[in-house]
Scaffold this active site. Structure first.
Site, PDB file in Angstrom:
ATOM      1  CD  GLU A  42      -3.019  -0.825   0.184  1.00  0.00           C
ATOM      2  OE1 GLU A  42      -3.503   0.316   0.027  1.00  0.00           O
ATOM      3  OE2 GLU A  42      -3.348  -1.804  -0.504  1.00  0.00           O
ATOM      4  CD  GLU A  83      -3.152   2.921   5.839  1.00  0.00           C
ATOM      5  OE1 GLU A  83      -3.842   2.690   4.831  1.00  0.00           O
ATOM      6  OE2 GLU A  83      -3.068   4.039   6.365  1.00  0.00           O
ATOM      7  CD  GLU A  90      -9.000   0.940   1.174  1.00  0.00           C
ATOM      8  OE1 GLU A  90      -7.985   0.421   0.650  1.00  0.00           O
ATOM      9  OE2 GLU A  90      -9.078   2.145   1.426  1.00  0.00           O
TER      10      GLU A  90
END
Length: 136
Positions: A42, A83, A90
């Site tokens: 990411e 995170e 997601e």
């Protein structure tokens, strides 16, 4: 099974074997390492790592106390955890609902907002230690 008949019985899968004792500890550590590797994919997480490294340089340059290093490290670990949870949200939303939906968008936006709040907390504390603590 008789000749010519189709077997309609459900496929029997081996049950998931849970580890116990020391093997469980190693399995859990390997799962965590897999998550950390995934998180490194990411861009946002890589930016946060770079920001943390820059903050640590600032802490060294300004002579931060041990408590300030510990507090910053705890804040950063919390940000990493948020995170990771945001990335998991997601991925689940993308898997379950690949089309754009209000519910999926809201779930992603809420995860993003949680990360933003912790980024802000990290930035405010880092600014306090590096800039303001020496003047107050």
């Amino acid at each position: 099974m008789a000749e010519g008949r189709i077997d309609t019985s459900p496929v029997k899968k081996q049950p998931f074997k849970k580890h116990k004792g020391l093997a469980h500890l190693f399995a859990a550590a390997s799962y965590s390492l897999g998550g950390a590797k995934r998180l490194l994919g990411e861009a946002a997480f890589r930016h946060e790592l770079l920001a943390f490294a820059a903050v640590m340089v600032g802490f060294v340059a300004t002579g931060a106390t041990l408590f300030q290093y510990v507090a910053m490290s705890i804040l950063f670990l919390l940000m990493m955890a948020f995170e990771a949870v945001n990335t998991a949200i997601e991925e689940i939303v993308d898997r379950v609902s690949p089309e754009i939906s209000d519910m999926g968008r809201n779930a992603k936006d809420l995860g993003s907002f949680a990360c933003f709040c912790l980024i802000l907390a990290n930035a405010v504390y880092a600014a306090y230690v590096v800039i303001f603590s020496h003047f107050l």
